[in-house]
Design a protein around this motif. Structure first.
Motif, mmCIF file in Angstrom:
data_model
loop_
_atom_site.group_PDB
_atom_site.id
_atom_site.type_symbol
_atom_site.label_atom_id
_atom_site.label_comp_id
_atom_site.label_asym_id
_atom_site.label_seq_id
_atom_site.Cartn_x
_atom_site.Cartn_y
_atom_site.Cartn_z
ATOM 1 N N THR A 56 0.845 4.146 -2.860
ATOM 2 C CA THR A 56 0.408 5.512 -2.561
ATOM 3 C C THR A 56 1.548 6.527 -2.649
ATOM 4 O O THR A 56 1.294 7.712 -2.789
ATOM 5 C CB THR A 56 -0.271 5.595 -1.178
ATOM 6 O OG1 THR A 56 0.621 5.119 -0.180
ATOM 7 C CG2 THR A 56 -1.548 4.756 -1.141
ATOM 8 N N ALA A 65 -0.310 6.742 -7.320
ATOM 9 C CA ALA A 65 -0.761 7.461 -6.116
ATOM 10 C C ALA A 65 -2.243 7.824 -6.148
ATOM 11 O O ALA A 65 -2.873 7.970 -5.096
ATOM 12 C CB ALA A 65 0.078 8.720 -5.918
ATOM 13 N N THR A 78 0.844 -1.203 0.000
ATOM 14 C CA THR A 78 0.000 0.000 0.000
ATOM 15 C C THR A 78 0.877 1.250 0.000
ATOM 16 O O THR A 78 0.637 2.191 -0.761
ATOM 17 C CB THR A 78 -0.936 0.008 1.234
ATOM 18 O OG1 THR A 78 -1.805 -1.131 1.139
ATOM 19 C CG2 THR A 78 -1.764 1.283 1.300
ATOM 20 N N LYS A 81 -7.309 4.302 1.848
ATOM 21 C CA LYS A 81 -8.492 5.165 1.951
ATOM 22 C C LYS A 81 -9.497 4.603 2.949
ATOM 23 O O LYS A 81 -10.317 5.330 3.494
ATOM 24 C CB LYS A 81 -9.185 5.282 0.584
ATOM 25 C CG LYS A 81 -8.344 5.950 -0.467
ATOM 26 C CD LYS A 81 -8.267 7.451 -0.230
ATOM 27 C CE LYS A 81 -7.434 8.143 -1.270
ATOM 28 N NZ LYS A 81 -6.192 8.711 -0.770
ATOM 29 N N GLY A 122 -1.447 5.131 3.658
ATOM 30 C CA GLY A 122 -2.113 5.767 2.527
ATOM 31 C C GLY A 122 -3.426 5.122 2.117
ATOM 32 O O GLY A 122 -4.047 5.545 1.146
#
Length: 121
Positions: free
Chosen positions: A68, A74, A64, A99, A97
């Protein structure tokens, strides 16, 4: 139709997630390792990545972070999907990073809702 990359080393989990998402109209790409997930994301540019954490080699947190922090990937939202349900894991995943963060076994409605939210953010 959104394309989602599922990164998970468990064939069973992969099948369950893939079935849920295809039923909801998503196109699915798959990767069985963190390294493969990063490479596939760079090559295919999926709309979203669903990332397991516990995998041999590059784990989901590391993968991850790579996605990101890389300019090429990204802008692809990552949702961590794991059996690790401690608050520290959740916080660490978001710091890398991600979500959003889902714990397994996932509830289909929650999964679809979080994907919609991440795609529309």
């Amino acid at each position: 139709m959104a394309r989602i990359l599922i990164v998970d080393d468990s064939p069973t989990e992969m099948h369950v997630l893939k079935s849920m998402l295809e039923k909801n109209g998503y196109e699915i790409l798959t990767a069985g390792t963190g390294e493969e997930g990063v490479e596939t994301a760079k090559a295919e540019k999926p709309d979203l990545v669903l990332m397991d954490v516990v995998m041999p080699g590059l784990n989901g947190f590391q993968a991850t972070r790579q996605l990101t922090k890389n300019a090429a990937t990204a802008d692809i939202p990552v949702i961590i999907c794991t059996t690790k349900d401690q608050e520290t894991d959740r916080v660490w995943g978001m710091r890398q990073g991600a979500k959003d963060y889902l714990t397994k076994p996932v509830v289909e409605a929650d999964l679809v809702s979080k994907i919609q939210k991440a795609l529309n953010a």
